[in-house]
Design a protein around this motif. Sequence first.
Motif, mmCIF file in Angstrom:
data_model
loop_
_atom_site.group_PDB
_atom_site.id
_atom_site.type_symbol
_atom_site.label_atom_id
_atom_site.label_comp_id
_atom_site.label_asym_id
_atom_site.label_seq_id
_atom_site.Cartn_x
_atom_site.Cartn_y
_atom_site.Cartn_z
ATOM 1 N N TYR A 25 22.815 25.135 -65.344
ATOM 2 C CA TYR A 25 22.347 23.898 -65.939
ATOM 3 C C TYR A 25 21.224 23.303 -65.094
ATOM 4 O O TYR A 25 21.377 23.111 -63.887
ATOM 5 C CB TYR A 25 23.492 22.898 -66.069
ATOM 6 C CG TYR A 25 24.559 23.329 -67.054
ATOM 7 C CD1 TYR A 25 24.338 23.212 -68.424
ATOM 8 C CD2 TYR A 25 25.757 23.865 -66.597
ATOM 9 C CE1 TYR A 25 25.312 23.604 -69.329
ATOM 10 C CE2 TYR A 25 26.737 24.270 -67.505
ATOM 11 C CZ TYR A 25 26.510 24.134 -68.868
ATOM 12 O OH TYR A 25 27.465 24.538 -69.763
ATOM 13 N N ALA A 26 20.115 23.032 -65.731
ATOM 14 C CA ALA A 26 19.023 22.339 -65.044
ATOM 15 C C ALA A 26 19.334 20.849 -65.017
ATOM 16 O O ALA A 26 20.085 20.337 -65.848
ATOM 17 C CB ALA A 26 17.709 22.590 -65.760
ATOM 18 N N ALA A 27 18.767 20.182 -64.055
ATOM 19 C CA ALA A 27 18.936 18.728 -63.991
ATOM 20 C C ALA A 27 18.312 18.085 -65.221
ATOM 21 O O ALA A 27 17.346 18.594 -65.798
ATOM 22 C CB ALA A 27 18.291 18.190 -62.716
ATOM 23 N N ASP A 28 18.862 16.937 -65.638
ATOM 24 C CA ASP A 28 18.308 16.214 -66.784
ATOM 25 C C ASP A 28 16.947 15.614 -66.450
ATOM 26 O O ASP A 28 16.100 15.444 -67.329
ATOM 27 C CB ASP A 28 19.269 15.089 -67.204
ATOM 28 C CG ASP A 28 20.592 15.627 -67.731
ATOM 29 O OD1 ASP A 28 20.635 16.800 -68.136
ATOM 30 O OD2 ASP A 28 21.574 14.860 -67.730
ATOM 31 N N VAL A 29 16.769 15.242 -65.193
ATOM 32 C CA VAL A 29 15.517 14.626 -64.738
ATOM 33 C C VAL A 29 15.030 15.390 -63.510
ATOM 34 O O VAL A 29 15.786 15.550 -62.546
ATOM 35 C CB VAL A 29 15.725 13.139 -64.390
ATOM 36 C CG1 VAL A 29 14.468 12.552 -63.756
ATOM 37 C CG2 VAL A 29 16.129 12.352 -65.629
ATOM 38 N N GLU A 30 13.797 15.851 -63.560
ATOM 39 C CA GLU A 30 13.195 16.539 -62.424
ATOM 40 C C GLU A 30 11.831 15.911 -62.136
ATOM 41 O O GLU A 30 10.948 15.936 -62.996
ATOM 42 C CB GLU A 30 13.040 18.031 -62.710
ATOM 43 C CG GLU A 30 14.358 18.774 -62.886
ATOM 44 C CD GLU A 30 14.162 20.261 -63.147
ATOM 45 O OE1 GLU A 30 13.004 20.667 -63.407
ATOM 46 O OE2 GLU A 30 15.139 21.014 -63.082
ATOM 47 N N TRP A 31 11.693 15.344 -60.961
ATOM 48 C CA TRP A 31 10.433 14.700 -60.578
ATOM 49 C C TRP A 31 9.892 15.313 -59.297
ATOM 50 O O TRP A 31 10.626 15.480 -58.324
ATOM 51 C CB TRP A 31 10.631 13.204 -60.320
ATOM 52 C CG TRP A 31 10.983 12.374 -61.498
ATOM 53 C CD1 TRP A 31 10.847 12.694 -62.823
ATOM 54 C CD2 TRP A 31 11.546 11.051 -61.477
ATOM 55 N NE1 TRP A 31 11.285 11.657 -63.619
ATOM 56 C CE2 TRP A 31 11.714 10.631 -62.814
ATOM 57 C CE3 TRP A 31 11.903 10.184 -60.452
ATOM 58 C CZ2 TRP A 31 12.245 9.393 -63.146
ATOM 59 C CZ3 TRP A 31 12.423 8.940 -60.773
ATOM 60 C CH2 TRP A 31 12.587 8.548 -62.116
ATOM 61 N N ARG A 32 8.622 15.632 -59.290
ATOM 62 C CA ARG A 32 7.911 15.932 -58.046
ATOM 63 C C ARG A 32 7.378 14.605 -57.516
ATOM 64 O O ARG A 32 6.693 13.877 -58.235
ATOM 65 C CB ARG A 32 6.758 16.900 -58.298
ATOM 66 C CG ARG A 32 7.189 18.293 -58.781
ATOM 67 C CD ARG A 32 5.993 19.042 -59.320
ATOM 68 N NE ARG A 32 5.391 18.323 -60.443
ATOM 69 C CZ ARG A 32 4.122 18.450 -60.825
ATOM 70 N NH1 ARG A 32 3.302 19.261 -60.158
ATOM 71 N NH2 ARG A 32 3.665 17.763 -61.854
ATOM 72 N N VAL A 33 7.682 14.315 -56.266
ATOM 73 C CA VAL A 33 7.324 13.004 -55.711
ATOM 74 C C VAL A 33 6.565 13.180 -54.393
ATOM 75 O O VAL A 33 7.171 13.310 -53.330
ATOM 76 C CB VAL A 33 8.572 12.132 -55.487
ATOM 77 C CG1 VAL A 33 8.166 10.722 -55.066
ATOM 78 C CG2 VAL A 33 9.435 12.073 -56.744
ATOM 79 N N PRO A 34 5.246 13.166 -54.439
ATOM 80 C CA PRO A 34 4.474 13.173 -53.193
ATOM 81 C C PRO A 34 4.518 11.802 -52.533
ATOM 82 O O PRO A 34 4.729 10.788 -53.194
ATOM 83 C CB PRO A 34 3.058 13.510 -53.663
ATOM 84 C CG PRO A 34 2.999 12.968 -55.054
ATOM 85 C CD PRO A 34 4.382 13.164 -55.630
ATOM 86 N N THR A 35 4.306 11.776 -51.242
ATOM 87 C CA THR A 35 4.318 10.527 -50.488
ATOM 88 C C THR A 35 3.046 10.388 -49.669
ATOM 89 O O THR A 35 2.276 11.344 -49.524
ATOM 90 C CB THR A 35 5.556 10.452 -49.573
ATOM 91 O OG1 THR A 35 5.549 9.211 -48.862
ATOM 92 C CG2 THR A 35 5.591 11.600 -48.575
ATOM 93 N N SER A 36 2.852 9.210 -49.113
ATOM 94 C CA SER A 36 1.665 8.943 -48.300
ATOM 95 C C SER A 36 1.860 9.271 -46.827
ATOM 96 O O SER A 36 0.947 9.072 -46.033
ATOM 97 C CB SER A 36 1.261 7.469 -48.444
ATOM 98 O OG SER A 36 0.855 7.183 -49.768
ATOM 99 N N VAL A 37 3.047 9.748 -46.456
ATOM 100 C CA VAL A 37 3.324 10.061 -45.053
ATOM 101 C C VAL A 37 3.633 11.551 -44.909
ATOM 102 O O VAL A 37 4.030 12.214 -45.873
ATOM 103 C CB VAL A 37 4.503 9.231 -44.511
ATOM 104 C CG1 VAL A 37 4.166 7.752 -44.510
ATOM 105 C CG2 VAL A 37 5.773 9.491 -45.323
ATOM 106 N N PRO A 38 3.464 12.100 -43.705
ATOM 107 C CA PRO A 38 3.766 13.520 -43.497
ATOM 108 C C PRO A 38 5.236 13.833 -43.731
ATOM 109 O O PRO A 38 6.113 13.007 -43.465
ATOM 110 C CB PRO A 38 3.373 13.753 -42.030
ATOM 111 C CG PRO A 38 2.401 12.664 -41.699
ATOM 112 C CD PRO A 38 2.854 11.479 -42.503
ATOM 113 N N GLY A 39 5.501 15.026 -44.220
ATOM 114 C CA GLY A 39 6.872 15.467 -44.385
ATOM 115 C C GLY A 39 7.608 15.468 -43.060
ATOM 116 O O GLY A 39 7.058 15.860 -42.030
#
Length: 354
Positions: A25-39
């Motif tokens: 089952y895949a998740a109902d919601v999948e978001w790619r979320v970039p940020t302004s700070v380094p990983g």
Amino acid sequence: MKTDLNTKQWLSCVIAAIALSSPVYAADVEWRVPTSVPGGSPFYENFLQRFADNAEMLTAGRVDIRPFGAGVIVPALQVYDAVKEGTVEAGHSTPSYLVNQNPINAIFAGFPGGMGSQSYINWIYEGGGQAALQEIRASEGLHSLIVGIGSTEIFAHSNVPINGPDDLDGLKYRTSGPWAEVVREYYNAVPTVVPPGDIYTLLQRKGVDAIEWATPSSNYPEGFHEASRYIIVPGVHQPTFLWEVVVRQDTWDQVPDDLKQLIESAAKLTTYEGLSNFYHNDLIAMEDYRAGRNEVISLDDAFVEELSENGRAWIAARAAAESEAGNPAMEEILEDYQAYQARWNTQKDYLITD
């Protein structure tokens, strides 16, 4: 023994067949979320990764938020634009980077003379601040999820001592948001904005005299104290700050209603957990700073009050200019913000804060 071995082999085959035939089952919601700070940096871990983990936990895996450090998908200072343009489903950043585009963001970014984290978080969640920010973002085609309110920042890691207003005159200073405007207009400093991942190199190579970035514990792993001699406190320039995850409104509208409530809850949980984490780790960081090679300079009360007064004057002037230009929202929200701040200050004598 042979029978037992055959039985084990048969059971292994059955288990494997069940695993292969079971639907994934895949998740109902999948978001790619970039940020302004380094990983891997404190803001990445304490705000964005914590939010991703809380969302997965509260929704039992139905929401999959995938964080990406600055520059992996989009540049650090272009997160909001990337969400608006549909490059990604959501993004993680701070209103501080939007002040030059629209000064209304200064109210939420934190400014000299503004509320500290204790009163601010209550204005956000109980006094109408969150609703005001969500209304602003809705006008931009976005939905705001507040996922971080921070403790007070360090005023500066500096190669030169800072004790009073004369020391700000001509100071080359890495900063951003409302404070960049105040320090330029009132003190003739030379502010410059660079992405968080570039701050250490700028300071180490003396491309600036001083930098400010974040809280004591957020700054510590960045090594700013190793690249400069002086640490200036308190962080009157930014008594607190806010980070948010913004989602395209059409993306948010597609989220099932039951998950919307859980995602909002995950965001609020993240904000409170993150602030508590900052308080604790800031204490440890300040102990380490004071035990180390740096000289910690505490600004005197008169200078702190002067900086606060100028910050309030700056934001009031910007709000008035917006109203004169036909945009009264900033002045209306600022009045509400300052009314809450005044109420808090009037009644705070009942609080024990140490």
